[in-house]
Design an enzyme around this catalytic site. Structure first.
Site, PDB file in Angstrom:
ATOM      1  CD1 TRP A 177     -23.457   2.566 -16.114  1.00  0.00           C
ATOM      2  CD2 TRP A 177     -24.265   0.976 -17.525  1.00  0.00           C
ATOM      3  NE1 TRP A 177     -24.516   1.878 -15.456  1.00  0.00           N
ATOM      4  CE2 TRP A 177     -25.250   0.806 -16.550  1.00  0.00           C
ATOM      5  CE3 TRP A 177     -24.453   0.110 -18.480  1.00  0.00           C
ATOM      6  CZ2 TRP A 177     -26.041  -0.092 -16.191  1.00  0.00           C
ATOM      7  CZ3 TRP A 177     -25.289  -1.085 -18.425  1.00  0.00           C
ATOM      8  CH2 TRP A 177     -26.244  -0.916 -17.286  1.00  0.00           C
ATOM      9  CG  MET A 178     -27.803   6.818 -17.723  1.00  0.00           C
ATOM     10  SD  MET A 178     -28.676   8.150 -18.629  1.00  0.00           S
ATOM     11  CE  MET A 178     -29.789   7.037 -19.487  1.00  0.00           C
ATOM     12  CG  ASN A 179     -27.233   2.700 -13.352  1.00  0.00           C
ATOM     13  OD1 ASN A 179     -26.026   2.652 -13.370  1.00  0.00           O
ATOM     14  ND2 ASN A 179     -27.839   2.198 -12.321  1.00  0.00           N
ATOM     15  CG  ASP A 180     -30.886   3.828 -10.896  1.00  0.00           C
ATOM     16  OD1 ASP A 180     -30.878   3.023 -11.955  1.00  0.00           O
ATOM     17  OD2 ASP A 180     -30.515   3.565  -9.634  1.00  0.00           O
ATOM     18  CD1 TRP A 219     -24.084   0.213 -12.813  1.00  0.00           C
ATOM     19  CD2 TRP A 219     -22.531  -1.010 -11.773  1.00  0.00           C
ATOM     20  NE1 TRP A 219     -24.188   0.385 -11.428  1.00  0.00           N
ATOM     21  CE2 TRP A 219     -23.079  -0.227 -10.589  1.00  0.00           C
ATOM     22  CE3 TRP A 219     -21.817  -2.003 -11.287  1.00  0.00           C
ATOM     23  CZ2 TRP A 219     -22.811  -0.446  -9.377  1.00  0.00           C
ATOM     24  CZ3 TRP A 219     -21.171  -2.079  -9.919  1.00  0.00           C
ATOM     25  CH2 TRP A 219     -22.013  -1.153  -8.945  1.00  0.00           C
ATOM     26  CG  PHE A 253     -24.610   3.289  -5.418  1.00  0.00           C
ATOM     27  CD1 PHE A 253     -23.378   3.168  -6.290  1.00  0.00           C
ATOM     28  CD2 PHE A 253     -24.991   2.145  -4.885  1.00  0.00           C
ATOM     29  CE1 PHE A 253     -22.814   1.979  -6.509  1.00  0.00           C
ATOM     30  CE2 PHE A 253     -24.373   0.935  -5.207  1.00  0.00           C
ATOM     31  CZ  PHE A 253     -23.280   0.732  -6.055  1.00  0.00           C
ATOM     32  CB  SER A 254     -29.714   6.108  -6.910  1.00  0.00           C
ATOM     33  OG  SER A 254     -29.230   5.408  -8.468  1.00  0.00           O
ATOM     34  NE  ARG A 276     -29.210  -0.246  -3.939  1.00  0.00           N
ATOM     35  CZ  ARG A 276     -28.746  -1.347  -3.712  1.00  0.00           C
ATOM     36  NH1 ARG A 276     -28.020  -1.800  -2.621  1.00  0.00           N
ATOM     37  NH2 ARG A 276     -29.305  -2.158  -4.337  1.00  0.00           N
ATOM     38  CD  GLU A 305     -31.921  -1.929  -6.722  1.00  0.00           C
ATOM     39  OE1 GLU A 305     -30.547  -2.065  -6.490  1.00  0.00           O
ATOM     40  OE2 GLU A 305     -32.334  -1.939  -7.542  1.00  0.00           O
ATOM     41  CD1 TRP A 358     -31.566  -3.345 -11.976  1.00  0.00           C
ATOM     42  CD2 TRP A 358     -29.284  -3.430 -13.156  1.00  0.00           C
ATOM     43  NE1 TRP A 358     -30.587  -1.976 -11.724  1.00  0.00           N
ATOM     44  CE2 TRP A 358     -29.459  -2.168 -12.220  1.00  0.00           C
ATOM     45  CE3 TRP A 358     -28.245  -3.503 -13.942  1.00  0.00           C
ATOM     46  CZ2 TRP A 358     -28.243  -1.337 -12.336  1.00  0.00           C
ATOM     47  CZ3 TRP A 358     -26.911  -2.801 -13.651  1.00  0.00           C
ATOM     48  CH2 TRP A 358     -27.080  -1.444 -13.114  1.00  0.00           C
TER      49      TRP A 358
HETATM   50  C1  FRU Z   1     -30.830   0.765  -9.113  1.00  0.00           C
HETATM   51  C2  FRU Z   1     -29.429   0.655  -8.582  1.00  0.00           C
HETATM   52  C3  FRU Z   1     -29.438   1.648  -7.050  1.00  0.00           C
HETATM   53  C4  FRU Z   1     -28.255   1.990  -6.829  1.00  0.00           C
HETATM   54  C5  FRU Z   1     -27.578   2.059  -8.216  1.00  0.00           C
HETATM   55  C6  FRU Z   1     -26.367   1.800  -8.546  1.00  0.00           C
HETATM   56  O1  FRU Z   1     -30.689   0.463 -10.558  1.00  0.00           O
HETATM   57  O2  FRU Z   1     -29.037  -0.670  -8.224  1.00  0.00           O
HETATM   58  O3  FRU Z   1     -29.993   0.793  -5.962  1.00  0.00           O
HETATM   59  O4  FRU Z   1     -28.120   2.981  -6.093  1.00  0.00           O
HETATM   60  O5  FRU Z   1     -28.521   1.116  -9.131  1.00  0.00           O
HETATM   61  O6  FRU Z   1     -25.627   2.284  -9.814  1.00  0.00           O
END
Ligand code: FRU
Length: 503
Positions: A38-41, A65, A97-98, A162, A214, A304
């Protein structure tokens, strides 16, 4: 689902690497994806000593996630990426987190014995308590030391607190941090990256508020390239209620004096970053050298609403292709943010299919000879008598296609992925994006990047961008320049086949 990264590494290092690496179904070929899981930001994007660093929200043990780490990759051109070991792992203060990264050129932090080095600023999250921390690296981002005095910003009772983005503010000789806090952003200031002072906040009553704010970003850009006329761009994402549905990004234009952001626009005005469904958590690179002078950003190409369910294996999620952002005065006198793929894309162009001054009409596909899954289109089309025109991409037979079209009567640009391929993993995936776009002198310029599982559309020199995932069959390789109810003049059209950047 549990995939051990080292198994995959061992596999890919074997004999088959050259031919089978990154060839799984739906695997993007010129976009960044992690090898597995998994990857996000995008996080910690910074240029230092010849390398662009991309960190990213990463769960190394699952396709969904979970406890966040910072994955890491580097590149010399933002097009070809090399995977590096995980940059930051969870610790006793929580998961990671990010956040962002900067070069501390003058050792303001005192962490580099008078030399320069990289500092990462991120959110530590533990049992829903979110606090800001830093880590530093003496070896060009290969290894990181968490600062002993973490967290550097305590949480004083704000639930969502955050995603720190930090930059050096020349005029006040201070570091500035912009931080998402509920449905507003907060600004902090520091001389040394270690001690931070709250200075102001912005946004409770400005812009879109369909979800939690965010991943903010803040930087100054010249208007129309004029260094004497600059504006500040404040980019803020919202977790839900975006223009295309679900998560997405907005921006504000204004002034910033190191402490306070003032919005040039009425609070009710919303400026959307991208009208597609899959462009989120946008972050720009820090410290791109002045000689280069570009502001370049990337986003997480997902939403999301369905990110955890997209049908890819053994990885999940891709980054957008990097974009250069500029401010431009539009024909109505308004200043807007425009985006275009970075020029480095030219290095992966191969064969070109060219059309110049040809009339396009119904049932006469000028691109009938093209079969391709990886390509870029640059087209300038003049409306003659047609009622609708555009492109059908990744098309197979009558069943599948992704449509990028212009409706003349309604004066709208449409990207429709209703029939783009696999979609039943989520009820939120299907649908179209519709944007008002009156033509000037009947002209429409389109630039489109098509990869195995995405379509990024830029209209009229990047005035409008639309980014969407698609999951078509690999047989879906037809490209159609379609015209309904009359004719168009294809003034110029270049279709470049693109190379994979992974093998
Ligand atoms: C945005 C977010 C950030 C958070 C991160 C957690 O996609 O919800 O606000 O730091 O992803 O993975």
């Amino acid at each position: 689902m549990y995939i051990v990264r080292s198994d995959i590494m061992a596999f890919t290092k074997g004999m088959e690497q050259k031919t089978t690496y990154y060839t799984e179904r739906y695997r993007p070929q010129f976009h960044f994806t992690p090898e597995a899981n998994w990857m996000n930001d995008p996080n910690g994007m910074v240029y230092y000593e010849g390398e662009y660093h991309l960190f990213y929200q990463y769960h190394p043990h699952s396709l969904k996630w979970g406890p966040m780490h910072w994955g890491h990759a580097i590149s010399r051109d933002m097009v070809h990426w090399e995977h590096l070991p995980i940059g930051l792992e969870p610790d006793e203060l929580g998961t990671i987190f990010s956040g962002s990264a900067v070069v501390d050129w003058n050792d303001t932090s005192g962490l580099f014995q008078g030399k320069s080095g990289l500092v990462a600023i991120f959110t530590h999250t533990k049992d829903e308590l979110q606090r800001q921390s830093i880590a530093y690296s003496h070896d060009k981002g290969r290894t990181w030391i968490k600062y002993a005095g973490n967290p550097v910003i305590e949480n004083l009772g704000i639930k969502d607190f955050r995603d720190p983005k930090v930059f050096w503010h020349e005029e006040t000789n201070r570091w500035v941090m912009v931080l998402a806090a509920g449905q507003k952003v907060m600004f902090y200031s520091s001389t040394n990256l270690l001690k931070w002072e709250f200075v102001s906040e912005f946004g409770s009553c400005d812009g879109a508020h369909g979800g939690v704010w965010e991943c903010p970003d803040l930087f100054e850009l010249p208007v129309d390239g004029n260094p004497n006329q600059k504006k500040w761009v404040l980019q803020v994402d919202l977790g839900d209620g975006s223009v295309a549905g679900g998560s997405g990004g907005q921006y504000f234009l204004g002034t910033f004096d190191g402490k306070t952001f003032l919005n040039d626009h009425a609070p009710s005005e919303i400026l959307w970053l991208d009208y597609g469904k899959d462009f989120y958590a946008t972050q720009s690179f820090s410290d791109i050298p002045e000689e280069d002078g570009r502001r370049i950003w990337m986003a997480w190409m997902s939403n999301w609403k369905y990110a955890n369910d997209v049908p890819t294996f053994p990885w999940r999620s891709a980054m957008s292709f990097p974009r250069e952002v500029e401010l431009k005065t539009m024909s109505d006198g308004q200043v807007k943010l425009v985006q275009k793929p970075i020029r480095e894309i030219e290095t992966i162009r191969t064969e070109i299919v060219k059309i110049a001054n040809e009339v396009g009409r119904e049932c006469d596909n000028l691109l009938a000879d093209v079969q391709e899954t990886l390509f870029e289109i640059e087209a300038e089309i003049e409306l003659l008598t047609a009622s609708e025109f555009g492109f059908k991409l990744r098309k197979s037979g009558m069943e599948q296609e992704t449509l990028v079209g212009y409706d003349v009567e309604k004066q709208v640009l449409v990207v429709d992925r209703d029939c783009s391929g696999e979609h039943d993993f989520s009820e939120h995936f299907k649908g179209s994006n519709i944007v008002n776009l009156p033509l000037t002198n009947g002209m429409l310029k389109l630039r489109i990047l098509v990869d195995t599982s995405s379509v990024e559309v830029f209209a009229n020199e990047g005035e409008i961008a639309l980014t969407n995932l698609i999951f078509p069959d690999k047989e879906g390789q037809d490209v159609e320049l379609y015209v309904k109810g009359g004719e168009v003049n294809v003034i110029s059209l270049n279709l470049y086949r693109l190379k994979t950047t992974w093998r």
